[in-house]
Design a protein around this motif. Structure first.
Motif, PDB file in Angstrom:
ATOM      1  N   ASP A 168     -10.959  -5.924  -1.472  1.00 44.90           N
ATOM      2  CA  ASP A 168      -9.570  -6.210  -1.102  1.00 44.90           C
ATOM      3  C   ASP A 168      -8.827  -6.922  -2.237  1.00 44.90           C
ATOM      4  O   ASP A 168      -7.676  -7.311  -2.084  1.00 44.90           O
ATOM      5  CB  ASP A 168      -9.493  -7.027   0.182  1.00 44.90           C
ATOM      6  CG  ASP A 168     -10.113  -8.410   0.033  1.00 44.90           C
ATOM      7  OD1 ASP A 168     -10.723  -8.683  -1.012  1.00 44.90           O
ATOM      8  OD2 ASP A 168      -9.985  -9.219   0.977  1.00 44.90           O
ATOM      9  N   THR A 169      -9.490  -7.083  -3.399  1.00 43.37           N
ATOM     10  CA  THR A 169      -8.834  -7.664  -4.579  1.00 43.37           C
ATOM     11  C   THR A 169      -8.516  -6.549  -5.562  1.00 43.37           C
ATOM     12  O   THR A 169      -9.417  -5.834  -6.008  1.00 43.37           O
ATOM     13  CB  THR A 169      -9.729  -8.718  -5.255  1.00 43.37           C
ATOM     14  OG1 THR A 169     -10.070  -9.737  -4.306  1.00 43.37           O
ATOM     15  CG2 THR A 169      -9.008  -9.359  -6.429  1.00 43.37           C
ATOM     16  N   ARG A 241      -5.440  -9.564  -2.080  1.00 48.65           N
ATOM     17  CA  ARG A 241      -5.390 -10.443  -3.254  1.00 48.65           C
ATOM     18  C   ARG A 241      -5.061  -9.597  -4.477  1.00 48.65           C
ATOM     19  O   ARG A 241      -5.725  -8.598  -4.746  1.00 48.65           O
ATOM     20  CB  ARG A 241      -6.735 -11.163  -3.441  1.00 48.65           C
ATOM     21  CG  ARG A 241      -7.056 -12.133  -2.309  1.00 48.65           C
ATOM     22  CD  ARG A 241      -8.567 -12.379  -2.193  1.00 48.65           C
ATOM     23  NE  ARG A 241      -9.177 -12.816  -3.445  1.00 48.65           N
ATOM     24  CZ  ARG A 241      -9.147 -14.088  -3.875  1.00 48.65           C
ATOM     25  NH1 ARG A 241      -8.562 -15.022  -3.156  1.00 48.65           N
ATOM     26  NH2 ARG A 241      -9.728 -14.418  -5.011  1.00 48.65           N
ATOM     27  N   ILE A 242      -4.034 -10.003  -5.218  1.00 54.62           N
ATOM     28  CA  ILE A 242      -3.532  -9.199  -6.343  1.00 54.62           C
ATOM     29  C   ILE A 242      -3.615  -9.997  -7.636  1.00 54.62           C
ATOM     30  O   ILE A 242      -3.158 -11.145  -7.712  1.00 54.62           O
ATOM     31  CB  ILE A 242      -2.059  -8.787  -6.112  1.00 54.62           C
ATOM     32  CG1 ILE A 242      -1.904  -8.016  -4.799  1.00 54.62           C
ATOM     33  CG2 ILE A 242      -1.547  -7.971  -7.300  1.00 54.62           C
ATOM     34  CD1 ILE A 242      -2.560  -6.668  -4.767  1.00 54.62           C
ATOM     35  N   VAL A 243      -4.202  -9.374  -8.660  1.00 58.36           N
ATOM     36  CA  VAL A 243      -4.147  -9.887 -10.026  1.00 58.36           C
ATOM     37  C   VAL A 243      -3.188  -8.993 -10.797  1.00 58.36           C
ATOM     38  O   VAL A 243      -3.351  -7.770 -10.818  1.00 58.36           O
ATOM     39  CB  VAL A 243      -5.534  -9.876 -10.704  1.00 58.36           C
ATOM     40  CG1 VAL A 243      -5.415 -10.340 -12.157  1.00 58.36           C
ATOM     41  CG2 VAL A 243      -6.516 -10.752  -9.945  1.00 58.36           C
ATOM     42  N   LEU A 259       7.527 -14.379 -10.476  1.00 58.84           N
ATOM     43  CA  LEU A 259       8.566 -15.351 -10.142  1.00 58.84           C
ATOM     44  C   LEU A 259       9.518 -14.860  -9.057  1.00 58.84           C
ATOM     45  O   LEU A 259      10.125 -15.671  -8.364  1.00 58.84           O
ATOM     46  CB  LEU A 259       9.371 -15.696 -11.408  1.00 58.84           C
ATOM     47  CG  LEU A 259       8.632 -16.514 -12.472  1.00 58.84           C
ATOM     48  CD1 LEU A 259       9.417 -16.510 -13.778  1.00 58.84           C
ATOM     49  CD2 LEU A 259       8.404 -17.937 -11.980  1.00 58.84           C
ATOM     50  N   GLY A 260       9.638 -13.546  -8.915  1.00 59.98           N
ATOM     51  CA  GLY A 260      10.646 -13.038  -7.988  1.00 59.98           C
ATOM     52  C   GLY A 260      10.137 -12.218  -6.824  1.00 59.98           C
ATOM     53  O   GLY A 260      10.907 -11.884  -5.913  1.00 59.98           O
ATOM     54  N   SER A 261       8.857 -11.881  -6.797  1.00 60.10           N
ATOM     55  CA  SER A 261       8.346 -10.964  -5.783  1.00 60.10           C
ATOM     56  C   SER A 261       8.307 -11.576  -4.391  1.00 60.10           C
ATOM     57  O   SER A 261       7.970 -12.753  -4.214  1.00 60.10           O
ATOM     58  CB  SER A 261       6.929 -10.505  -6.164  1.00 60.10           C
ATOM     59  OG  SER A 261       6.363  -9.727  -5.140  1.00 60.10           O
ATOM     60  N   ALA A 262       8.610 -10.743  -3.411  1.00 62.94           N
ATOM     61  CA  ALA A 262       8.445 -11.147  -2.013  1.00 62.94           C
ATOM     62  C   ALA A 262       6.973 -11.187  -1.640  1.00 62.94           C
ATOM     63  O   ALA A 262       6.612 -11.713  -0.581  1.00 62.94           O
ATOM     64  CB  ALA A 262       9.190 -10.167  -1.108  1.00 62.94           C
ATOM     65  N   HIS A 263       6.126 -10.622  -2.500  1.00 63.13           N
ATOM     66  CA  HIS A 263       4.678 -10.604  -2.255  1.00 63.13           C
ATOM     67  C   HIS A 263       3.955 -11.680  -3.063  1.00 63.13           C
ATOM     68  O   HIS A 263       2.741 -11.582  -3.269  1.00 63.13           O
ATOM     69  CB  HIS A 263       4.105  -9.235  -2.648  1.00 63.13           C
ATOM     70  CG  HIS A 263       4.697  -8.090  -1.911  1.00 63.13           C
ATOM     71  ND1 HIS A 263       4.440  -7.826  -0.584  1.00 63.13           N
ATOM     72  CD2 HIS A 263       5.556  -7.105  -2.333  1.00 63.13           C
ATOM     73  CE1 HIS A 263       5.090  -6.739  -0.214  1.00 63.13           C
ATOM     74  NE2 HIS A 263       5.767  -6.283  -1.252  1.00 63.13           N
ATOM     75  N   ALA A 264       4.678 -12.694  -3.507  1.00 62.69           N
ATOM     76  CA  ALA A 264       4.072 -13.705  -4.380  1.00 62.69           C
ATOM     77  C   ALA A 264       2.883 -14.387  -3.725  1.00 62.69           C
ATOM     78  O   ALA A 264       1.963 -14.847  -4.412  1.00 62.69           O
ATOM     79  CB  ALA A 264       5.118 -14.743  -4.789  1.00 62.69           C
ATOM     80  N   ASP A 265       2.866 -14.431  -2.394  1.00 59.78           N
ATOM     81  CA  ASP A 265       1.756 -15.086  -1.695  1.00 59.78           C
ATOM     82  C   ASP A 265       0.446 -14.324  -1.872  1.00 59.78           C
ATOM     83  O   ASP A 265      -0.641 -14.909  -1.711  1.00 59.78           O
ATOM     84  CB  ASP A 265       2.074 -15.217  -0.208  1.00 59.78           C
ATOM     85  CG  ASP A 265       2.298 -13.862   0.456  1.00 59.78           C
ATOM     86  OD1 ASP A 265       3.083 -13.059  -0.082  1.00 59.78           O
ATOM     87  OD2 ASP A 265       1.681 -13.603   1.502  1.00 59.78           O
ATOM     88  N   ALA A 266       0.522 -13.042  -2.206  1.00 59.90           N
ATOM     89  CA  ALA A 266      -0.695 -12.234  -2.378  1.00 59.90           C
ATOM     90  C   ALA A 266      -1.224 -12.290  -3.804  1.00 59.90           C
ATOM     91  O   ALA A 266      -2.362 -11.896  -4.066  1.00 59.90           O
ATOM     92  CB  ALA A 266      -0.422 -10.777  -1.995  1.00 59.90           C
ATOM     93  N   ILE A 267      -0.414 -12.789  -4.748  1.00 60.77           N
ATOM     94  CA  ILE A 267      -0.833 -12.846  -6.148  1.00 60.77           C
ATOM     95  C   ILE A 267      -1.776 -14.028  -6.330  1.00 60.77           C
ATOM     96  O   ILE A 267      -1.459 -15.160  -5.947  1.00 60.77           O
ATOM     97  CB  ILE A 267       0.387 -12.989  -7.074  1.00 60.77           C
ATOM     98  CG1 ILE A 267       1.320 -11.784  -6.909  1.00 60.77           C
ATOM     99  CG2 ILE A 267      -0.054 -13.115  -8.535  1.00 60.77           C
ATOM    100  CD1 ILE A 267       2.653 -11.933  -7.634  1.00 60.77           C
ATOM    101  N   VAL A 268      -2.950 -13.767  -6.908  1.00 59.81           N
ATOM    102  CA  VAL A 268      -3.933 -14.839  -7.109  1.00 59.81           C
ATOM    103  C   VAL A 268      -4.150 -15.165  -8.583  1.00 59.81           C
ATOM    104  O   VAL A 268      -4.838 -16.133  -8.896  1.00 59.81           O
ATOM    105  CB  VAL A 268      -5.279 -14.480  -6.443  1.00 59.81           C
ATOM    106  CG1 VAL A 268      -5.126 -14.396  -4.933  1.00 59.81           C
ATOM    107  CG2 VAL A 268      -5.851 -13.186  -7.010  1.00 59.81           C
ATOM    108  N   GLY A 269      -3.573 -14.382  -9.479  1.00 57.48           N
ATOM    109  CA  GLY A 269      -3.735 -14.664 -10.896  1.00 57.48           C
ATOM    110  C   GLY A 269      -2.996 -13.662 -11.756  1.00 57.48           C
ATOM    111  O   GLY A 269      -2.588 -12.592 -11.282  1.00 57.48           O
ATOM    112  N   ILE A 270      -2.814 -14.027 -13.026  1.00 61.11           N
ATOM    113  CA  ILE A 270      -2.083 -13.193 -13.981  1.00 61.11           C
ATOM    114  C   ILE A 270      -2.854 -13.170 -15.295  1.00 61.11           C
ATOM    115  O   ILE A 270      -3.292 -14.217 -15.791  1.00 61.11           O
ATOM    116  CB  ILE A 270      -0.662 -13.751 -14.231  1.00 61.11           C
ATOM    117  CG1 ILE A 270       0.146 -13.764 -12.926  1.00 61.11           C
ATOM    118  CG2 ILE A 270       0.064 -12.948 -15.295  1.00 61.11           C
ATOM    119  CD1 ILE A 270       1.452 -14.545 -13.027  1.00 61.11           C
ATOM    120  N   VAL A 271      -3.033 -11.980 -15.867  1.00 59.04           N
ATOM    121  CA  VAL A 271      -3.660 -11.814 -17.181  1.00 59.04           C
ATOM    122  C   VAL A 271      -2.625 -11.182 -18.104  1.00 59.04           C
ATOM    123  O   VAL A 271      -2.012 -10.169 -17.752  1.00 59.04           O
ATOM    124  CB  VAL A 271      -4.921 -10.935 -17.108  1.00 59.04           C
ATOM    125  CG1 VAL A 271      -5.526 -10.762 -18.495  1.00 59.04           C
ATOM    126  CG2 VAL A 271      -5.942 -11.530 -16.145  1.00 59.04           C
TER     127      VAL A 271
END
Length: 406
Positions: A168-169, A241-243, A259-271
């Motif tokens: 699910d990630t 969970r979204i990277v 910074l602007g997504s309505a799905h920001a709660d699903a983002i768990v990290g950024i590369v």
């Protein structure tokens, strides 16, 4: 005895006044011409920044030896790099893979061909050196499906590489300016090995996704909405969970999405690989490389921010450079970020990446490379690149970092 005063020439004052007026007129004309010339150049630069353009040759093919399977290129900071790369060519081949440097001198570099080129092949001299390496998803020998993601501009093509255990990630990868999804293929194996699904997306005006009304880039200010649509797609397919991963300008797109997504709660990290964190830093650096007058980048940015001048530059709407400056907005960041950047990038300087890490040491980890060039870190040191991502994902996404005391 006082000397008699010489009478002033009756024509002296009018002549002087005329000379002064002429000089002032010439100076004013020169100033007007200079300002006008700077304005024209800055508009051309502004248009070039936002206009998608075909791949530009950056090296020349000096010799092709099909018996030895080698190719000799003109030497540059890129073509002399250690590692595996790609070369865009024209003729009987369109793209070939390159291996290690076999020999070099002051002007040329001979490299091993990793794509077999048949005897009698004809290749034009102009070529473009690339960090892609993989050109098609089939080359990874991993299961994948072509997908279409409904975005505000229409269906955007994507590739989905599912994990073996239906994790699910998901990782959503975003390519950079002037390139396409294939740029992201290098990162799929490391994420697949971690048990993560990978979705590689396209976005408006990249040559694969639909065209916007203007057909120009907004440098991340609008493209992020297509990535936001991809996050929604992933969630509907079961991702919780979204990277997000962005390459070069894709980094700017990803940061705007975070910074602007309505799905920001699903983002768990950024590369981020070789990311654009602040466009003003990039444009100033590029102007210096081109030996343009110092005011040009500032004038170009002013034009792109102006409602009327942005139209003249080809952009229908002003580009909000302040909003695209993520160093200034560092306080708004919520997700852990891994930045991989070379101090010898040569295209997008690493200055803003360093500033971002300094501004948010609680969230941002910066892995600094040297020698490696723009978006060629994987090619230059694949083992280090992969291991850095594995370690960071384990610590911040999977929460399975090894115990240091063990």
């Amino acid at each position: 005895m006082v000397a008699p005063r010489r009478a002033a020439s009756p024509g002296a004052s009018p002549l002087l006044a005329t000379a002064v007026k002429t000089t002032v007129g010439l100076l004013a004309g020169a100033l007007t011409f200079t300002v006008a010339a700077l304005g024209v150049v800055s508009l051309r630069v502004a248009r070039r920044v936002v206009t998608p353009s075909p791949r530009v040759p950056d090296t020349r093919l000096v010799a092709l030896d099909t018996a030895a399977q080698t190719v000799t290129l003109t030497r540059s900071a890129d073509t002399a790099l250690p590692g595996r790369y790609g070369l865009f060519v024209t003729g009987t081949e369109q793209y070939v893979k390159l291996g290690s440097v076999l020999s070099e001198d002051a002007t040329t570099v001979k490299r091993k061909l990793l794509t077999h080129v048949t005897e009698g092949a004809r290749l034009a001299p102009d070529a473009a050196f690339s960090g892609w390496y993989y050109a098609r998803p089939e080359e990874l020998h991993l299961p994948f499906t072509p997908e279409l993601i409904g975005s505000p501009v229409g269906p955007c093509p994507a590739w989905l590489f599912p994990s073996e255990d239906a994790s699910d990630t998901w990782v959503i990868q975003v390519h950079g300016r002037g390139t396409t999804r294939s740029e992201c293929l290098r990162a799929v194996p490391v994420f697949h090995g971690l048990g993560l699904s990978t979705l590689i997306v396209s976005y408006r005006n990249d040559g694969e996704a639909p065209r916007s009304r203007t057909g120009t880039y907004a440098l991340g200010a609008t493209e992020w909405r297509d990535v936001d649509a991809a996050i929604g797609f992933a969630r509907r397919r079961g991702a919780t969970r979204i990277v997000l991963m962005g390459w070069s300008m894709g980094g700017a797109v990803v940061l705007q999405a975070a910074l602007g997504s309505a799905h920001a709660d699903a983002i768990v990290g950024i590369v981020l690989d070789s990311p654009v964190v602040d466009w003003r830093v990039v444009l100033d650096y590029q102007a210096r490389l081109l030996h343009l007058p110092k005011p040009i980048p500032e004038l170009a940015i002013s034009a792109l921010q102006s409602p009327w001048a942005s139209r003249a530059a080809g952009s229908r709407s002003p580009i909000p450079f302040e909003a695209l400056d993520v160093v200034a907005r560092a306080g708004e960041l919520r997700h852990p970020i891994l930045v991989l950047h070379s101090d010898d990038d040569g295209f997008v300087p690493s200055d803003a990446s360093h500033l971002l890490a300094d501004a948010r040491p609680d969230l941002v980890e910066l892995e600094v490379f040297e020698v490696a060039r723009h978006t060629k870190l994987w090619n230059y040191d694949q083992e280090r690149w992969n291991e850095t991502i594995r370690r960071w994902v384990a610590a911040h996404v999977l929460d399975t970092a090894p115990d240091p005391a063990a």
